[in-house]
Design a protein around this motif. Structure first.
Motif: not given
Length: 179
Positions: A97, A101, A93-94, A62, A64
């Motif tokens: 993620r 991912g 949160e990042p 992903p 980011i």
């Protein structure tokens, strides 16, 4: 067969600051500061074909953007029988993620799902026969934990030799985040 995992490296100044928490704890096997990292996903032992597939899959993860993370506290895994002392990371949160991912990508190339909850941290020491009271005393005497932040702008695929953990680790591939 390489033993692989993905992770985030720490800036040298943060590694140095964390290294000041070392020493004076019975049963602690301290991790060398040059081996401090935040594991995103432990992969384990894989054959060379699977390792090549993993290298390729991680290139297509992903998108980011670089993001900040903060180390905010000392913590312990194993409450009644402590097994590791670590520096904990504030929820991000990042970061979640990025890790999720990678989990999806790795499952697509046949790596079994990791059944453990993702708890981002930097292991400072592996503990054996360390009394909980001694550990609590060590944490109290190490002084207030001053939060440390840095910007994550890449992750790495690392390999290690089969051992009881703690390095040395070799960077197999570097993956910059979107800029």
């Amino acid at each position: 067969m390489p033993r692989l995992f993905t992770g985030l490296q720490l800036p040298p100044d943060i590694g140095f600051a964390l290294s000041l928490k070392r020493g004076g704890l019975h049963g602690a096997r301290w991790i060398s500061p040059e081996n401090y990292h935040i594991t995103l996903r432990f992969i384990g032992d894989v054959d060379h074909h699977t390792a090549d597939e993993i290298l390729d899959a991680l290139d297509h993860g992903p998108v980011i953007d670089p993001f900040p993370i903060t180390l905010s506290h000392l913590g312990v895994f194993g409450s009644n029988k402590p097994r590791a002392l670590y520096a904990g990371i504030e929820p991000s949160e990042p970061l979640a993620r990025l890790q999720a991912g990678q989990e999806r990508l790795l499952q697509r190339v046949g790596v079994p799902a990791d059944g453990r909850k993702f708890v981002p941290h930097v292991t400072l020491a592996r503990l054996r026969d360390t009394a909980a009271l001694d550990l609590a005393r060590h944490i109290a005497q190490s002084g207030q934990f001053m939060a440390m932040s840095f910007t994550v702008d890449r992750f790495v695929l690392l390999s290690s030799r089969e051992s009881v953990g703690g390095g040395p680790y070799i960077i197999e591939q570097d993956y910059p985040l979107a800029a």
